[in-house]
Design a protein around this motif. Structure first.
Motif, short mmCIF file in Angstrom:
data_model
loop_
_atom_site.label_atom_id
_atom_site.label_comp_id
_atom_site.label_asym_id
_atom_site.label_seq_id
_atom_site.Cartn_x
_atom_site.Cartn_y
_atom_site.Cartn_z
N ASN A 1 0.83 -1.21 0.00
CA ASN A 1 0.00 0.00 0.00
C ASN A 1 0.87 1.26 0.00
OD1 ASN A 1 -2.52 1.30 -0.02
ND2 ASN A 1 -2.48 1.57 2.21
N SER A 2 1.88 1.25 -0.84
CA SER A 2 2.85 2.35 -0.88
C SER A 2 3.03 2.77 -2.34
CB SER A 2 4.18 1.91 -0.26
OG SER A 2 4.00 1.56 1.10
N HIS A 3 2.27 3.78 -2.74
CA HIS A 3 2.18 4.16 -4.14
C HIS A 3 3.31 5.11 -4.54
CE1 HIS A 3 -1.66 2.37 -3.42
NE2 HIS A 3 -2.10 3.39 -2.69
N ARG A 4 3.60 5.13 -5.84
CA ARG A 4 4.56 6.05 -6.45
C ARG A 4 5.94 5.96 -5.80
NH1 ARG A 4 0.01 8.80 -5.50
NH2 ARG A 4 0.97 10.05 -3.85
N THR A 5 6.32 4.78 -5.41
CA THR A 5 7.65 4.56 -4.83
C THR A 5 8.64 4.17 -5.93
OG1 THR A 5 6.70 3.88 -2.70
CG2 THR A 5 8.96 3.20 -3.17
N HIS A 6 9.84 4.71 -5.86
CA HIS A 6 10.92 4.36 -6.79
C HIS A 6 11.94 3.49 -6.06
CE1 HIS A 6 10.32 7.26 -10.30
NE2 HIS A 6 9.25 7.38 -9.52
N ILE A 7 12.21 2.31 -6.62
CA ILE A 7 13.18 1.37 -6.06
C ILE A 7 14.22 1.13 -7.14
CG2 ILE A 7 13.50 -0.93 -5.08
CD1 ILE A 7 10.52 -0.88 -4.31
N GLU A 8 15.41 1.72 -6.99
CA GLU A 8 16.37 1.75 -8.08
C GLU A 8 17.79 1.45 -7.62
OE1 GLU A 8 16.09 5.43 -10.20
OE2 GLU A 8 13.89 5.34 -10.40
N ASP A 9 18.51 0.69 -8.44
CA ASP A 9 19.96 0.47 -8.28
C ASP A 9 20.34 -0.17 -6.95
OD1 ASP A 9 20.96 1.56 -10.79
OD2 ASP A 9 20.23 3.48 -10.05
N ASN A 10 19.48 -1.00 -6.41
CA ASN A 10 19.82 -1.71 -5.18
C ASN A 10 20.37 -3.10 -5.51
OD1 ASN A 10 18.46 0.23 -3.11
ND2 ASN A 10 16.87 -0.15 -4.65
N LYS A 11 21.20 -3.63 -4.64
CA LYS A 11 21.72 -4.99 -4.78
C LYS A 11 21.26 -5.80 -3.57
CE LYS A 11 25.83 -7.83 -5.47
NZ LYS A 11 27.31 -7.84 -5.67
N ILE A 12 20.55 -6.88 -3.84
CA ILE A 12 19.94 -7.68 -2.77
C ILE A 12 20.39 -9.13 -2.93
CG2 ILE A 12 17.78 -8.41 -1.72
CD1 ILE A 12 16.51 -5.86 -2.88
N ARG B 1 14.68 -13.73 1.34
CA ARG B 1 13.57 -14.57 0.87
C ARG B 1 13.14 -14.13 -0.52
NH1 ARG B 1 8.20 -14.05 4.16
NH2 ARG B 1 9.50 -14.98 5.79
N ASP B 2 12.47 -13.01 -0.64
CA ASP B 2 12.21 -12.37 -1.93
C ASP B 2 13.08 -11.12 -1.99
OD1 ASP B 2 10.36 -14.33 -2.34
OD2 ASP B 2 8.61 -13.02 -2.13
N GLY B 3 13.67 -10.87 -3.15
CA GLY B 3 14.49 -9.67 -3.25
C GLY B 3 13.66 -8.42 -3.05
N ILE B 4 12.64 -8.23 -3.91
CA ILE B 4 11.74 -7.09 -3.83
C ILE B 4 10.31 -7.62 -3.87
CG2 ILE B 4 11.00 -4.93 -4.92
CD1 ILE B 4 13.79 -4.71 -6.15
N TYR B 5 9.54 -7.34 -2.84
CA TYR B 5 8.15 -7.80 -2.76
C TYR B 5 7.24 -6.58 -2.81
CZ TYR B 5 3.85 -9.91 -1.01
OH TYR B 5 2.56 -10.34 -0.88
N LEU B 6 6.31 -6.58 -3.79
CA LEU B 6 5.42 -5.44 -4.00
C LEU B 6 3.98 -5.93 -3.94
CD1 LEU B 6 7.22 -4.24 -7.26
CD2 LEU B 6 7.73 -3.47 -4.93
N GLU B 7 3.15 -5.26 -3.14
CA GLU B 7 1.76 -5.69 -3.03
C GLU B 7 0.82 -4.49 -2.87
OE1 GLU B 7 -1.13 -8.68 -0.39
OE2 GLU B 7 1.01 -8.55 0.06
N ASN B 8 -0.33 -4.58 -3.57
CA ASN B 8 -1.42 -3.64 -3.40
C ASN B 8 -0.97 -2.18 -3.53
OD1 ASN B 8 -4.19 -3.17 -2.89
ND2 ASN B 8 -3.73 -2.61 -0.78
N SER B 9 -0.23 -1.91 -4.59
CA SER B 9 0.31 -0.56 -4.78
C SER B 9 0.21 -0.18 -6.25
CB SER B 9 1.77 -0.50 -4.31
OG SER B 9 1.87 -0.83 -2.93
N ARG B 10 0.30 1.12 -6.51
CA ARG B 10 0.15 1.65 -7.87
C ARG B 10 1.33 2.55 -8.24
NH1 ARG B 10 -4.57 2.92 -5.37
NH2 ARG B 10 -4.05 5.16 -5.44
N ASN B 11 1.58 2.60 -9.54
CA ASN B 11 2.54 3.55 -10.11
C ASN B 11 3.93 3.43 -9.47
OD1 ASN B 11 -0.32 5.48 -9.92
ND2 ASN B 11 0.55 4.90 -11.90
N LEU B 12 4.43 2.22 -9.42
CA LEU B 12 5.76 1.96 -8.87
C LEU B 12 6.79 1.93 -10.00
CD1 LEU B 12 4.78 -1.03 -6.55
CD2 LEU B 12 4.89 1.39 -5.92
N MET B 13 8.02 2.26 -9.66
CA MET B 13 9.14 2.11 -10.59
C MET B 13 10.19 1.24 -9.91
SD MET B 13 10.85 2.53 -13.35
CE MET B 13 10.00 3.80 -14.30
#
Length: 455
Positions: free
Chosen positions: A172-183, A187-199
């Motif tokens: 539930n975190s909209h318009r978030t930018h997740i860029e150039d990270n190393k994971i 468990r999951d590198g990047i988990y996205l749920e119930n959100s809009r307009n993500l990059m």
């Protein structure tokens, strides 16, 4: 000792030094700094004013801490924030907070996070996060930026994925930018749920369960990410109006369910210009409709593309090269395939336009046989299995088919997608050759000198 004997011994010693690894694994879990002399960070935060920039001096600071004002906290690699308590190391409750540059060690296996974000417009940049639970967790946080961080598993190597937390976990975190990270190793590198307009852009995801895991997101972009040695590169589920483009997912093959990209219940989305290489399944399209799958390179997978209950999708200008099974389709109807390249297909181009006048049909024989008895996988590519497959033409009119397959691979597209990886491979190979030549020359020199000494 004779002069030549000293030369020989010196050369042997030098070769031995070259053979020693330049670095050793660092076990964060067993090398945690002492907490007794750590500087309490909460008291420094409490003494700050809204809008203030706190530049931390080198040292070890203790958590957990809570931030309820719009401050910035900056440090460098000489600054470590350590927490062993069963709480999130940093909890951000205010808008406009910035964290930059320091190390966070979250050494508790409780379901907490190294950084818990509950405020808006939060920037987290250049942190080195070592966690025995979750990395960065966002809950109801909008307009955030998570950029150029390193997140790694700090618990025991034997831990299962169920015992770990996600690297970046967003709900539930909209318009978030997740860029150039190393994971790495979460468990999951990047988990996205119930959100809009993500990059989600240009992240590197290694040794996780799902590199990128999308659940019920809308109007978002997953572009230019790299995933290797995960169970699945990108797990995209319950998604619509989303772009998955320019990603590279390689070597997802250790699990029986491993795949490069899975689309499950995905609608009206675009999957284009990705490279999926060396996976058990390159692309798995299941119960998805109305999507455009275009310009992808599907290379050296066990199964190139798998369609299950997939309808009304468009597959255009994809390249299927050196896959064991190029494609399989079950209960999938009205998918439009055109101008894809299939390297095992022998077409016929009468007018020299680069497109075959013969169509390419996806024969379901092998998959139907294996579904009835998995042991038949042992006979794959055997002469008898190929012969039986060629005889099987039942329901051919209903097979998923490419009506206009390309006669040759699009070299420019292939070069563009693989250029970066190819350059890296060339650099690595060159380095190996240089070291090898040095060692070979030294060995030759020693052998010649030892022969002279014997004489």
């Amino acid at each position: 000792m004779m002069f030549r004997e000293r030369i020989v011994l010196s050369m042997l010693l030098f070769i031995g030094i070259l053979s020693i690894p330049l670095s050793y694994p660092f076990d964060t879990a067993n090398a945690a700094p002492e907490t007794k002399d750590a500087i309490p960070l909460q008291s420094i935060i409490d003494g700050s004013s809204p809008g203030e920039v706190l530049v931390l001096e080198p040292g070890i600071y203790s958590g957990p801490v809570s931030i309820d004002k719009n401050i910035s906290i900056r440090g460098d690699s000489s600054v470590t924030l350590l927490n062993t308590e069963a709480e999130s190391t940093i909890t951000i409750r205010s808008d406009g907070v910035t964290l930059q540059g320091f190390t966070v060690q979250h050494l508790t296996n409780e379901p907490t996070a190294a950084i818990q974000v509950e405020g808006d417009r939060v920037e987290i940049t250049g942190l080195d996060i070592q966690s025995q639970s979750f990395g960065i967790v966002l809950r109801g946080s909008v307009d955030g930026l998570i950029h150029s961080n390193t997140i790694s598993w700090a618990g025991p190597e034997s831990a299962s994925s169920g015992q770990k937390g996600n690297g970046i976990d967003l709900y539930n975190s909209h318009r978030t930018h997740i860029e150039d990270n190393k994971i790495t190793g979460m468990r999951d590198g990047i988990y996205l749920e119930n959100s809009r307009n993500l990059m989600v852009k240009a992240n590197t995801l290694l040794h996780t369960r799902y590199g990128i895991h999308c659940m019920y997101i809308d109007g978002s972009s997953v572009v230019d990410n790299v995933g290797e040695n995960n169970s699945t590169g990108a797990m995209v589920m319950g998604v619509k109006n989303t772009v998955v483009s320019g990603n590279s997912f390689r070597k997802q093959n250790e699990n029986v369910h491993s795949q490069g990209i899975l689309l499950y219940d995905v609608q009206q989305s675009s999957v284009h210009n990705n490279v999926v290489e060396g996976n058990r399944v390159g692309m798995n399209i299941a119960e998805s409709s109305g999507n455009e799958i275009r310009g992808n390179v599907v290379l050296r997978n066990f199964i190139g593309i798998q369609l299950v209950l997939a309808e009304d999708n468009q597959f255009t200008r994809n390249q299927f090269v050196s896959n064991v099974i190029e494609a399989s389709a079950m209960d999938s109807r009205n998918n439009e395939m055109m101008e894809n390249y299939w390297d095992s297909f022998q077409g016929l181009d009468l007018n020299n336009d680069g497109i075959s006048e013969l169509s390419y049909g996806i024969n379901p024989f092998y998959e139907q046989v294996v579904n009835r008895n998995s042991a038949y996988q042992l006979f794959f590519q055997s002469p008898g299995m190929i012969f039986m497959s060629n005889l099987f033409t039942e329901g051919k009119a209903e097979w998923t088919s490419d009506r206009s397959p390309l006669m040759s691979m699009e070299a420019e597209s292939q070069t563009t997608k693989s250029g970066t990886q190819g350059s890296q491979a060339i650099k690595e190979t060159t380095g190996v050759w240089i070291v090898g030549c040095i060692l070979l020359g030294m060995a030759t020199f020693i052998m010649i000198n030892m022969g002279v000494l014997r004489k």
